[in-house]
Write a protein that holds these residues in place. Structure first.
Motif, PDB file in Angstrom:
ATOM      1  N   LYS A 274       8.289 108.742  70.719  1.00 22.80           N
ATOM      2  CA  LYS A 274       8.721 108.032  68.832  1.00 22.80           C
ATOM      3  C   LYS A 274       9.139 107.272  69.009  1.00 22.80           C
ATOM      4  CE  LYS A 274       9.314 110.825  64.626  1.00 22.80           C
ATOM      5  NZ  LYS A 274      10.055 111.235  63.936  1.00 22.80           N
ATOM      6  N   PRO A 275       9.410 105.882  68.391  1.00 21.19           N
ATOM      7  CA  PRO A 275       9.859 104.833  68.024  1.00 21.19           C
ATOM      8  C   PRO A 275      11.994 105.686  67.554  1.00 21.19           C
ATOM      9  CG  PRO A 275       8.551 104.273  66.705  1.00 21.19           C
ATOM     10  CD  PRO A 275       7.678 105.603  67.310  1.00 21.19           C
ATOM     11  N   SER A 276      12.726 105.467  67.699  1.00 17.87           N
ATOM     12  CA  SER A 276      13.759 105.730  67.378  1.00 17.87           C
ATOM     13  C   SER A 276      14.861 104.675  66.434  1.00 17.87           C
ATOM     14  CB  SER A 276      15.482 106.056  67.849  1.00 17.87           C
ATOM     15  OG  SER A 276      15.030 105.450  68.806  1.00 17.87           O
ATOM     16  N   ARG A 277      14.374 103.247  66.779  1.00 17.44           N
ATOM     17  CA  ARG A 277      15.198 101.806  66.277  1.00 17.44           C
ATOM     18  C   ARG A 277      13.410 100.714  66.068  1.00 17.44           C
ATOM     19  NH1 ARG A 277      16.359 102.760  71.696  1.00 17.44           N
ATOM     20  NH2 ARG A 277      15.745 100.961  72.880  1.00 17.44           N
TER      21      ARG A 277
ATOM     22  N   GLU B 200      13.227  98.611  67.599  1.00 18.66           N
ATOM     23  CA  GLU B 200      13.078  97.928  69.041  1.00 18.66           C
ATOM     24  C   GLU B 200      12.036  96.477  69.557  1.00 18.66           C
ATOM     25  OE1 GLU B 200      15.277  98.194  71.926  1.00 18.66           O
ATOM     26  OE2 GLU B 200      14.942  96.553  72.859  1.00 18.66           O
TER      27      GLU B 200
ATOM     28  N   LEU C 297       7.342 100.276  62.661  1.00 20.67           N
ATOM     29  CA  LEU C 297       8.819 102.158  62.137  1.00 20.67           C
ATOM     30  C   LEU C 297       8.537 102.442  61.151  1.00 20.67           C
ATOM     31  CD1 LEU C 297      11.088 103.093  64.315  1.00 20.67           C
ATOM     32  CD2 LEU C 297      13.536 101.948  62.595  1.00 20.67           C
TER      33      LEU C 297
ATOM     34  N   ARG D 177      15.318 114.016  76.924  1.00 21.46           N
ATOM     35  CA  ARG D 177      15.087 115.200  76.222  1.00 21.46           C
ATOM     36  C   ARG D 177      14.337 115.980  77.050  1.00 21.46           C
ATOM     37  NH1 ARG D 177      13.167 115.402  70.528  1.00 21.46           N
ATOM     38  NH2 ARG D 177      13.558 117.509  71.016  1.00 21.46           N
TER      39      ARG D 177
ATOM     40  N   GLY E  76      13.219 110.838  74.602  1.00 14.89           N
ATOM     41  CA  GLY E  76      14.148 109.995  74.327  1.00 14.89           C
ATOM     42  C   GLY E  76      15.100 109.668  75.939  1.00 14.89           C
TER      43      GLY E  76
ATOM     44  N   ASP F 132       7.899 112.860  71.764  1.00 15.63           N
ATOM     45  CA  ASP F 132       9.832 112.865  71.158  1.00 15.63           C
ATOM     46  C   ASP F 132      10.371 113.432  72.192  1.00 15.63           C
ATOM     47  OD1 ASP F 132      11.972 111.945  69.926  1.00 15.63           O
ATOM     48  OD2 ASP F 132      11.203 113.440  68.468  1.00 15.63           O
TER      49      ASP F 132
ATOM     50  N   TRP G 235       6.229 103.720  71.357  1.00 13.84           N
ATOM     51  CA  TRP G 235       6.379 102.515  72.292  1.00 13.84           C
ATOM     52  C   TRP G 235       6.286 102.942  73.745  1.00 13.84           C
ATOM     53  CZ3 TRP G 235      13.056 104.181  71.618  1.00 13.84           C
ATOM     54  CH2 TRP G 235      13.278 103.753  70.285  1.00 13.84           C
TER      55      TRP G 235
ATOM     56  N   SER H  43      14.174 105.804  77.844  1.00 12.70           N
ATOM     57  CA  SER H  43      14.575 104.338  77.481  1.00 12.70           C
ATOM     58  C   SER H  43      14.122 104.138  78.306  1.00 12.70           C
ATOM     59  CB  SER H  43      16.013 103.863  77.024  1.00 12.70           C
ATOM     60  OG  SER H  43      16.347 102.997  78.108  1.00 12.70           O
TER      61      SER H  43
END
Lengths: 360, 360
Positions: A149-152, A154, A189, A122, A270, A268, A196, A272
């Motif tokens: 912001k964590p999405s899973r 991890e 989470l 993003r 996107g 936030d 992260w 990785s």
């Protein structure tokens, strides 16, 4: 105008051994066009800041080995903006040198430091976050890190626990936490308090220099010896002699986990770190069988959830393979379950012990 | 002296598609040095007869495509001893042409016909068997086939059931049997009456010509039209025009299963047709984990009973793979369970439908 004081430092000296054999010592991950888009990781890292930071304010710090690759992939970058490390010494010495160098050019400089081998999907949101971060560090004596912001849940990332909010979206840091196990990652989470640790930092050059002086004299004392040389023709000789004397230490360990003026911007974007084949698999488009074949010619029979990386135009035919990494790099072929990817570093060592540097 | 009438015909026109991608249309199995010994299958086929048959009595019949490969790999073979088929028509037309050609040169000729892509480990025993076979067909009006003493209940081969013994070690044939299932193959092995059909034949040129005339007029009538041309400069033009009109038919089906003067020489020569990756695996030396890595640089972790074929100097690293074929041929990589090797022919068709002849 504040924007004229803004700089970016892209750290591009890693060797990406977790991506062996695709990533090689002489052509590491940050220079690879993994997604077949025509742009490597380091080119994408450059692309995403060039709208908000003038090209002559963008620096790449890398190992001297990679000077030709940086020049080739980023031809618009002024040659004097490539800082060539004569030795591998982790992030603290890298960041210190860039800070001393830029501070000598512009004592009012504020700097964003970013890895060269991460993915940010993003980009508009990212650029907004960078500008907001610059504004914060220009107004506060702050060391700012981006927390994603964590999405899973991890387990492969470090986490930052946030404390009191300073301005909307920017908080004090309560703790830095190493990679958690899955159970703990799920708790992180759920609480909403953990972000992260992206490895993207913003600060004034003066602020990071002060922090190094206070918390990491081992590094600061070396660069202080070069006072008066940074930004002059004497700088390169000084670095050639002294850089190797720096300890091998990360900026997190040297400064961020110790300083009291550390803040986290909750973003936030996107993000990785694409640190492993598994994370590359996660963020890549998949076909109906869950295979990531990127731009490869792949015929997969009775095969699911694999990630395939081949050199252009090579055909791979796989039968009965599930959840594997299949990576072909001309003189090396790796076939390894995704679940065993932590072995790759060990495998690299084993190969090195058998064949020397030939395949590394 | 009878030995001066002895000839050898090596059939080298196959495309070896079961060994794709190592075997390719433009470089098929018989030309490959699979074992890294420095000699290809066809070179080994030549080597093993040259002590007992003069070089100018050795013929290679192959597809016109492969003329350069045969000349390169068998430079000592007189160029006029390479018979180039203008079309692919299975073994009966191939054998017929060779018989007509050799009979025109020497009406008293006796011929051994052998495939170019098989392995014979016991060469001394093989040469003794060939000489014994020549002696038999020189003294009898016989079509002799070599039957190999089976060492295991192999389901991939055809079998010959032997009848009454004619001379020690040479018997009448009771039946030819297609590939049996495992249960039947075990019975075959136990009876001692069944031998593997090796595809190695001995006969007088006149005997096979007579047999073709009697049992396969479709083929014989075509070659009879060229009477007077064989062994003359007119032969090539005749073949260019007429060979393609032959039916696509095997010598087993055309003659051996029909003629009454068929005999089998029971031999024990360490033979394998190496028709599949699995059979190559079976006959190859294995390391302690049961992996066949030939001359490759292979690091296998938690991986057993695989067969690996890579181009020289390429490193393969495999983790957690058992019972697989891993075959890398520059522009194609195949990873397939040994148990699924019968799929390879279908895969070749699938690849052809997707990419044309590029990878075939």
């Amino acid at each position: 105008m504040a924007a004229n004081n803004r700089y970016c430092v892209i750290m591009g000296g890693g060797i990406g051994s977790r991506f062996w054999p695709y990533s090689r010592t002489d052509f590491p991950k940050q220079f690879i066009d993994f997604f077949g888009t025509g742009r490597s990781f380091i080119q994408m890292s450059f692309d995403r800041v060039q709208d908000i930071i003038p090209v002559d304010h963008i620096f790449v710090v890398t190992n001297a080995l990679y000077a030709p690759l940086v020049k080739k992939q980023l031809p618009m970058l002024p040659e004097e903006n490539i800082l060539l490390e004569p030795a591998r010494r982790n992030t603290a010495p890298c960041i210190a040198w860039a800070a001393y160098h830029i501070a000598a050019i512009n004592p009012e400089a504020s700097i964003m430091v970013a890895p060269s081998d991460h993915i940010i999907l993003r980009e508009t949101e990212f650029r907004k976050s960078v500008i907001k971060g610059f504004e914060f560090v220009e107004q506060h004596d702050a060391l700012l890190t981006m927390g994603v912001k964590p999405s899973r849940p991890e387990t492969g990332y470090g986490y930052i626990q946030i404390g009191k909010e300073q301005v909307p979206g920017i908080n004090e840091v309560k703790t830095f936490t190493e990679k958690p196990n899955l159970e703990l990652a799920k708790v992180f989470l759920d609480t909403g308090e953990f972000f992260w640790n992206s490895g993207i930092f913003l600060w004034k050059a003066s602020a990071i220099k002060n922090a190094l002086a206070e918390h990491c004299q081992d590094v600061a004392s070396i660069f202080d010896k070069g006072a008066g040389l940074f930004g002059t023709p004497g700088e390169l000789g000084f670095i050639a002699n002294e850089f190797q004397n720096c300890p091998n230490i990360s900026i997190d360990y040297a400064v961020m986990e110790k300083a009291s003026n550390v803040y986290v911007e909750c973003v936030d974007i996107g993000w990785s770190d694409v640190g492993t084949w598994g994370s590359l698999y996660e963020i890549s488009p998949k076909n109906k069988d869950g295979n990531v074949t990127q731009n490869n010619k792949a015929c997969m029979f009775n095969s699911k959830n694999n990630i395939v990386s081949m050199k252009e135009d090579k055909l791979v035919v796989a039968v009965g393979l599930n959840d594997y990494i299949i990576a072909d790099a001309d003189d090396v072929l790796l076939i390894c379950p995704k679940a065993d990817e932590q072995r790759i570093k060990l495998i690299v060592n084993e190969v090195k012990s058998l064949y020397g540097d030939k395949y590394i």
